[in-house]
Enzyme design. Structure first.
Site, PDB file in Angstrom:
ATOM      1  CB  CYS A   1      -0.943  -0.009   1.198  1.00  0.00           C
ATOM      2  SG  CYS A   1      -2.210  -1.305   1.118  1.00  0.00           S
ATOM      3  CB  VAL A   2       4.150   2.134   1.463  1.00  0.00           C
ATOM      4  CG1 VAL A   2       5.201   3.214   1.203  1.00  0.00           C
ATOM      5  CG2 VAL A   2       3.788   2.119   2.945  1.00  0.00           C
TER       6      VAL A   2
END
Length: 353
Positions: A98-99
């Site tokens: 997700c980063v």
């Protein structure tokens, strides 16, 4: 590489889902296909963090409704600020997938020195505030750098990603890009991903139109931070009802009670590298509930520690992908709601509609 070539590649990224069988769009039933089509149309791609829920169609819809009504839909907060908060929360939760997605999207929306100064400053200030909150339980030194009217959307983004980060850590690899790419190819692929995500992010669909995917439900008291924005309140009320019902089906009563007790007042601080705390906690459960308790507690408090053995232990007594998604989604949202309630206590109340 151009978008027409990248989009099929991103669709194939559903094959990167592990521990549950991915559902291909061509094989999806009507309920799943409806959600898949909306995700691809409005998010810009068939996002695996949503697609991984397909074994439990109502939970799939709940995960999308939360994401759509906080991050994707138009509202009071610009998309770049929301993406900055999503990336900051994901970093706090040690979710590299997700980063990468959300920092790439943010970089595409605010490219270097060409970004408007006010837009970049607002995004960075909001991210810093949420980052401080997630920094091993450290309370931010100052109040939030956004008005009360923005709180439902931004706290909603944070809670959504506290939820999704946990699910992604269990069911996806560390990156949306193929493993083993040389550095130059990876950089190029990430740039193309950023362009695709920017294209989707620049057109914000109207708020509230996904709510009819789920039945109406009252807003629980711990989600009162959402009350000032009807679309966000509706999304979380409906999603919470669906995922609570999933927990009632697939999580033993004793495990649900144990997780709730363990999370009461939890500040988000990681429990450490060892698992002694888990074994001590589940020792109070009947033997036949300990595998479920172990998986639920790890999902809630240390999702990065879940391994194949933890999942296999749960599957011995509860086979099937639906039960696995229902248990982990319940544990993930229960943790996210606890952290969201703590955030909600630190932001000014937004006026109702």
């Amino acid at each position: 590489m151009t978008t027409p070539f990248l989009r099929p590649a991103l669709r194939r990224s559903m094959a990167g889902i592990h521990r549950v069988a991915p559902v291909r769009p061509a094989d999806a039933g009507e309920e799943v296909a409806r959600v898949f089509a909306e995700v691809e149309r409005e998010f810009g791609m068939l996002a695996p963090p949503i697609g991984l829920h397909a074994a439990a169609p109502e939970v799939l819809a709940a995960s999308w409704v939360m994401l759509r009504e906080t991050l994707v839909a138009g509202g009071r907060v610009d998309r770049a600020t929301k993406e900055a908060v999503a990336a900051a929360v994901s970093a706090a939760n040690a979710c590299p997938y997700c980063v990468e997605v959300h920092s790439t999207t943010l970089g595409a929306l605010l490219p270097g020195a060409g970004a408007p100064g006010a837009a970049r400053a607002a995004a960075e200030a909001a991210a810093d505030w949420f980052r401080a909150d997630g920094d091993h339980g450290r309370t931010p030194d100052a109040g939030p750098p956004f008005p009360a009217e923005a709180a439902p959307e931004l706290v909603g983004v944070a809670v959504t990603f506290h939820y999704l980060n946990r699910m992604v850590n269990l069911f996806l690899a560390d990156s949306p890009l193929p493993a083993g790419l040389p550095a130059a190819a990876r950089s190029a692929a990430r740039a193309v991903l950023g362009r695709l995500m920017r294209r989707g992010a620049r057109v914000a669909p109207p708020a509230g139109t996904s709510l009819d995917l789920l039945a109406s439900a009252p807003l629980p008291g711990d989600l009162r931070w959402a009350a000032g924005t009807p679309s966000v309140a509706g999304a979380f009320a409906r999603a919470a009802a669906v995922i609570d019902a999933a927990g009632a089906r697939s999580v033993p009563d004793g495990v649900r009670g144990l997780v709730v007790d363990q999370l009461a007042g939890w500040d988000g601080r990681p429990p450490g590298l060892g698992r002694g705390w888990v074994e001590e906690a589940v020792s109070a459960l009947p033997e036949d509930e300990r595998a479920a308790g172990r998986l639920a507690l790890l999902t809630a408090k240390a999702s990065y520690q879940v391994d194949d053995g933890t999942v296999a232990g749960f599957r011995r007594d509860r086979p099937g992908d639906a039960a696995l998604i229902e248990l982990t989604s319940w544990a993930a949202l229960t943790a996210a709601r606890e952290l969201g309630a703590r955030l909600g206590d630190r932001v000014p109340a937004a006026a109702g509609p």
